[in-house]
Design a protein around this motif. Structure first.
Motif, PDB file in Angstrom:
ATOM      1  N   SER A   1      83.041   2.222  12.525  1.00 44.27           N
ATOM      2  CA  SER A   1      83.707   3.513  12.324  1.00 44.27           C
ATOM      3  C   SER A   1      84.824   3.713  13.335  1.00 44.27           C
ATOM      4  N   ASP A   2      84.559   3.380  14.612  1.00 46.09           N
ATOM      5  CA  ASP A   2      85.599   3.507  15.640  1.00 46.09           C
ATOM      6  C   ASP A   2      86.762   2.564  15.354  1.00 46.09           C
ATOM      7  N   ASP A   3      86.443   1.335  14.908  1.00 45.97           N
ATOM      8  CA  ASP A   3      87.519   0.387  14.579  1.00 45.97           C
ATOM      9  C   ASP A   3      88.374   0.908  13.435  1.00 45.97           C
ATOM     10  N   ARG A   4      87.742   1.551  12.467  1.00 46.01           N
ATOM     11  CA  ARG A   4      88.494   2.090  11.326  1.00 46.01           C
ATOM     12  C   ARG A   4      89.446   3.184  11.787  1.00 46.01           C
ATOM     13  N   ILE A   5      88.985   4.034  12.700  1.00 47.89           N
ATOM     14  CA  ILE A   5      89.853   5.090  13.224  1.00 47.89           C
ATOM     15  C   ILE A   5      91.067   4.478  13.897  1.00 47.89           C
ATOM     16  N   ASN A   6      90.841   3.437  14.706  1.00 51.65           N
ATOM     17  CA  ASN A   6      91.958   2.787  15.398  1.00 51.65           C
ATOM     18  C   ASN A   6      92.923   2.140  14.410  1.00 51.65           C
ATOM     19  N   ARG A   7      92.363   1.534  13.343  1.00 49.15           N
ATOM     20  CA  ARG A   7      93.242   0.914  12.348  1.00 49.15           C
ATOM     21  C   ARG A   7      94.085   1.964  11.643  1.00 49.15           C
ATOM     22  N   LEU A   8      93.467   3.105  11.301  1.00 49.00           N
ATOM     23  CA  LEU A   8      94.226   4.165  10.646  1.00 49.00           C
ATOM     24  C   LEU A   8      95.325   4.702  11.543  1.00 49.00           C
ATOM     25  N   ALA A   9      95.042   4.753  12.838  1.00 55.17           N
ATOM     26  CA  ALA A   9      96.008   5.320  13.773  1.00 55.17           C
ATOM     27  C   ALA A   9      97.107   4.348  14.143  1.00 55.17           C
ATOM     28  N   PHE A  10      96.819   3.042  14.197  1.00 59.44           N
ATOM     29  CA  PHE A  10      97.780   2.106  14.788  1.00 59.44           C
ATOM     30  C   PHE A  10      98.132   0.913  13.909  1.00 59.44           C
ATOM     31  N   SER A  11      97.647   0.847  12.667  1.00 62.99           N
ATOM     32  CA  SER A  11      98.022  -0.276  11.818  1.00 62.99           C
ATOM     33  C   SER A  11      98.487   0.234  10.460  1.00 62.99           C
ATOM     34  N   ASP A  12      99.274  -0.585   9.785  1.00 67.53           N
ATOM     35  CA  ASP A  12      99.833  -0.244   8.482  1.00 67.53           C
ATOM     36  C   ASP A  12      98.830  -0.648   7.398  1.00 67.53           C
ATOM     37  N   PRO A  13      98.433   0.274   6.519  1.00 64.96           N
ATOM     38  CA  PRO A  13      97.379  -0.034   5.551  1.00 64.96           C
ATOM     39  C   PRO A  13      97.784  -1.048   4.485  1.00 64.96           C
ATOM     40  N   GLU A  14      99.073  -1.107   4.124  1.00 67.84           N
ATOM     41  CA  GLU A  14      99.503  -2.033   3.070  1.00 67.84           C
ATOM     42  C   GLU A  14      99.554  -3.472   3.564  1.00 67.84           C
TER      43      GLU A  14
END
Length: 887
Positions: free
Chosen positions: A455-468
């Motif tokens: 869950s924490d990793d997902r938050i970081n991905r949403l905040a700092f990585s491009d989903p596409e």
């Protein structure tokens, strides 16, 4: 697409709110306050369902009116929360009090809107809910839904963890009760020949008939006197040997009861060392080995993990868990592994690994063909002997000794497989049920911690990585540029910045839809990611079709070389489904400190270079001062053109269109021209792209249509016998305006619609086909002519073409020019004419320059033609005198 920067800020705030070191007794209260602030709502309710009464909810955190309120209990019946606890996220945009008139809590808070999310345990049980309430409609319900979903996952993990700890404490209490009720005896005694007892549990009397006060009175009863004389020497030697090796002892011997009877018992104990590492005493538990053997061993394992694993989370938690797992089960290896890569060849990555009581570095391995594969598929796997033969070849050096294996799957609260918890033994397994039972106790907490980390990793991905694309996003990239700039300034080092644009991506996106566009972006990002790195290099997607690369410590030549590499990676077409796309890349580069001292200057200059690269054959450009001057000149050209557009500095010319059967005038194409006092005649190839880039095509197109209509009215007033049909080009920007039809009516007021033809390019009408179809059908009904310009050069769909109500197809000059020398172009022209005829449409050939071309087109059945063979574009006066006649 990527979340907005505001969304990224919300997720970063949420990540801070879910920090691991938050005190557990304040977790839900602080989470409620954090959600209220980041989602800007009046009230936040975090509640659990009362285990004893499923119709009652007890709040864990209640935030209202800007402050934390005392927790309350309230009935679920008749409230929106009742729906939420039925696994149903609920959103009421307004009127929630009216919808639930019996909910006194809603009425007391006076709210208008409500959004709730269930908190669900790993086994599917509803633990509670999180809800946000506000006096006005929620500002961003979709963002709120995603935030609440993540917060609910974290809250579920925390609630599960707290309940797990409570269960452990309750188990300890029960264990003490059980220990005193079981027909067994816990003891503490000195490590000497007599073994004087200093403590025994109440079970001593049931086991051997001696009261606990009697056994511990004075200096303590000599324990060895209770042991059968034939067993004393044996167990004494065994205890001394085990204590010397610093390991627990496990003994079977006979005890003599106060009634003179003999009882076989099992004694499990260990030495307790003082600060000087000397044996202070022995402690253990003695029980009748014919009763509850399995129960005692399981309880002992639970006690060991509860007392030994002190880390609340993170990597230390898994390290401690693996170590004490092996010790509790007397295993030789303990491993916790997670799914690292779900591809055709699924790979596992260890989170913690212990072999022979030593922690080893984490490693990855292929899942297929291992016992873990069966665990992931069935939930558990037991191999009693010879497991080494089924382990990966590379593991032989580490685990070649292994014989017994037991593994359990770690599942998320949704039932998704997260990883594997396993132990291995040097000897064959004799009691797999005991090991499996203890593993299940360990697995519960391990799965909860894994889910929290995910869950924490997902938050970081949403905040700092491009989903596409999975690349770094703008927020992360900009922060990194700032760090590198600061480092470069302090260490007097250089760094480079590349900005990359995918050409024609908007055309692909408009033609095939955003879903295909997103897949093209993902494929391009994958290609970029495959380019070999040359040191410290960060690749990111900034948004849309714009990518960026940060290169540390390069020279100008290195930066140019990197541009070439990124261009080369797109030389092969990109495949999306069954389609192939040829992508062109424009790259601009700037170098610190040569081309700028701040990040703003570097981005500006790299952007200018990327813009200039679009006009270069190479497709890339490194910024220099001359380029800056060229941009300034281009901006001056744009400023002068804008003034000419708005101050009457433009003019119209007319190129005749001829009927190929009769040779008579059938119409004319209206063309915009610009004569500048300093530059002379400026080519449309210069000012039209400028107008498109700066969004001036709607204004320019409106002026052309209005001026052409005014000219028609003047010719009519002057007594011209027949008015020609004037064809006016319509840009994509005009078609994006839903009021375009009204604009056409206003500009052509007083002109017969049949005298106006609107020419649309394929790429223009494919941006939003349905909107254009509606507009064109309305204009066609009013009598305006409709033509598809440059047909055959875009991506038009025949299915759409049939619905556009167009009456004319214009054959592009690129096909007409070489039709007599190129069989390919001749075939295309023939096909377009035949297709148009079958659809009841006329054809107009552009760029006819020779009599042979005109004859060939006529023979193929083309209706009309225009080009230098007939006449060049000319002023209104010349056109009227040469081609029009008076009544």
């Amino acid at each position: 697409m990527a979340p907005s920067l505001a969304s990224e800020h919300v997720f970063r705030e949420l990540a801070d709110g879910l920090a691991l070191d938050m005190p557990e007794d304040r977790f839900f209260a602080k989470l409620a306050g954090k959600l209220s602030r980041i989602l800007e709502v009046d009230h936040v309710v975090i509640a659990c369902v009362d285990p004893s009464d499923k119709q009652i909810a007890r709040t864990l955190g209640l935030w209202s009116g800007g402050e934390l309120r005392d927790n309350i209990s309230y009935p679920l019946a008749g409230s929106p929360c009742e729906r939420v606890t039925q696994h149903e996220p609920c959103h009421f945009a307004q009127g929630v009090c009216t919808t639930f008139p019996d909910d006194l809590l809603l009425a007391d808070l006076g709210v208008e809107s409500y959004l709730g999310m269930p908190i669900i345990a790993r086994d599917g049980e509803t633990l509670g809910l999180i809800a946000i309430l506000d006096a006005t409609p929620l500002r961003s319900p979709e963002l709120g839904r995603e935030v609440l979903r993540i917060a609910a996952m974290r809250a579920g993990a925390e609630l599960t963890r707290q309940r797990f700890i409570a269960d452990i404490q309750e188990n300890e209490r029960r264990l003490n009760t059980l220990m005193n009720q079981l027909p067994g005896m816990a003891y503490q005694r000195l490590h000497d020949r007599e073994g004087s007892l200093t403590f025994v549990s109440q079970g001593a009397e049931a086991l051997i008939g001696h009261d606990e006060t009697h056994l511990t009175a004075g200096a303590g009863y000599p324990f060895m006197e209770l042991v059968h004389p034939e067993d004393r020497k044996r167990i004494q030697h065994q205890i001394v040997a085990d204590v010397k090796k610093q390991r627990p002892y496990h003994l079977n011997y006979r005890l003599c009861t106060s009634g003179g009877k003999v009882r076989w018992v099992t004694d499990q104990g260990q030495a307790v060392l003082d600060a000087a590492s000397r044996v202070a005493w022995l402690e253990g538990f003695i029980f009748d080995n014919t009763r509850d053997y399995e129960s005692q061993r399981i309880q002992q394992a639970v006690m060991q993990i509860a007392s030994s694993v002190t880390a609340r989370g993170g990597e230390r938690f898994f390290d401690q868990l693996a170590i004490h797992l092996t010790r509790a089960l007397d295993a030789d290896s303990g491993i916790i592994a997670t799914v690292a890569d779900k591809t055709a060849e699924t790979r596992m990555m260890t989170k913690a690994a212990v072999i022979h009581d030593e922690k080893i570095d984490n490693f990855s391995y292929t899942l297929e063909g291992t016992p873990c594969s069966e665990v992931m598929e069935k939930g558990t796997c037991v191999v009693l002997d010879k497991v080494a033969a089924a382990l990966p070849f590379k593991a032989d050096a580490m685990l070649g000794w292994a014989r017994g294996y037991v593994g359990l799957r770690l599942d998320s609260s949704n039932g998704d497989a997260l990883g594997v918890l396993m132990v291995m033994f040097r000897d064959p397994i004799e009691d797999p049920d005991f090991i499996t039972t203890v593993l299940s106790i360990f697995a519960s907490n391990a799965a909860a911690e894994l889910e929290r980390q995910i869950s924490d990793d997902r938050i970081n991905r949403l905040a700092f990585s491009d989903p596409e694309t999975g690349l770094a996003n703008r927020a992360f990239f900009m922060a990194r540029v700032g760090d590198v700039l600061q480092k470069a300034q302090s260490e007097d080092r250089a760094f480079g910045l590349l900005l990359m644009d995918l050409r024609r991506f908007k055309e692909i996106n408009d033609t095939f839809g955003h879903s295909v566009g997103d897949q093209v972006l993902a494929a391009a990002g994958s290609r970029f990611h495959s380019v070999p790195l040359t040191g410290c290099e960060l690749l990111a997607r900034l948004g849309g079709d714009e990518f960026a690369v940060l290169v540390e410590s390069p020279t100008g030549s290195v930066l140019i070389d990197r541009m070439r590499h990124y261009q080369q990676c797109l030389e092969a077409p990109v495949q999306v489904g069954e389609r192939f796309f040829n992508l062109d890349l424009s790259i601009g580069g700037a170098l610190y400190p040569e081309h700028g001292m701040t990040s703003g200057e570097l981005f500006q200059h790299a952007s200018l270079a990327a813009h200039h690269a679009k006009q270069q054959v190479s497709g890339y450009c490194l910024y220099d001062d001359q380029l800056g001057q060229a941009i300034i000149r281009r901006q001056q050209l744009l400023d002068d053109f804008t003034r000419a557009l708005r101050n009457g500095g433009l003019m119209l010319q007319y190129q005749p269109q001829i009927d190929l059967k009769t040779g008579a005038l059938s119409g004319a194409e209206v063309l915009c021209r610009w004569f500048d006092s300093e530059r002379g005649w400026v080519s449309p190839g210069e000012f039209i792209p400028l107008a498109e880039e700066r969004g001036l095509m709607k204004e320019l197109g409106g002026w052309v249509l209005k001026s052409a209509s005014q000219q028609l009215r003047e010719w009519q007033r002057s007594g011209m016998a027949a008015m020609p049909r004037l064809s006016v080009n319509v840009s994509a920007q005009q078609l994006e305006d839903i009021h375009f039809g009204e604009e056409v009516e206003r500009h052509t007021d007083g002109v017969c619609p049949a005298n106006i033809g609107l020419e649309l390019t394929e790429s223009g009408f494919m941006h939003d086909p349905e909107q254009v179809i509606t507009l064109m059908q309305a204009l066609k009904a009013q009598g305006f002519g409709l033509a598809i310009d440059d047909f055959g050069t875009g991506y038009s769909s025949l299915a759409y073409l049939k619905r556009f109500a167009a009456d004319t197809l214009k054959i592009d000059i690129s096909f007409v020019r070489d039709m007599l020398s190129s069989s390919h172009d001749y075939t295309i022209v023939t096909t377009i004419i035949a297709m148009a005829r079958s659809m009841g449409m006329k054809t107009v050939a552009e760029g006819v320059e020779t009599a042979a071309q005109a004859k060939a087109l006529a023979e193929l059945g083309c209706d009309q033609a225009q080009g230098f063979y007939y006449a060049r574009p000319m002023s209104a006066e010349e056109f009227a005198s040469h081609w029009l006649c008076h009544q």
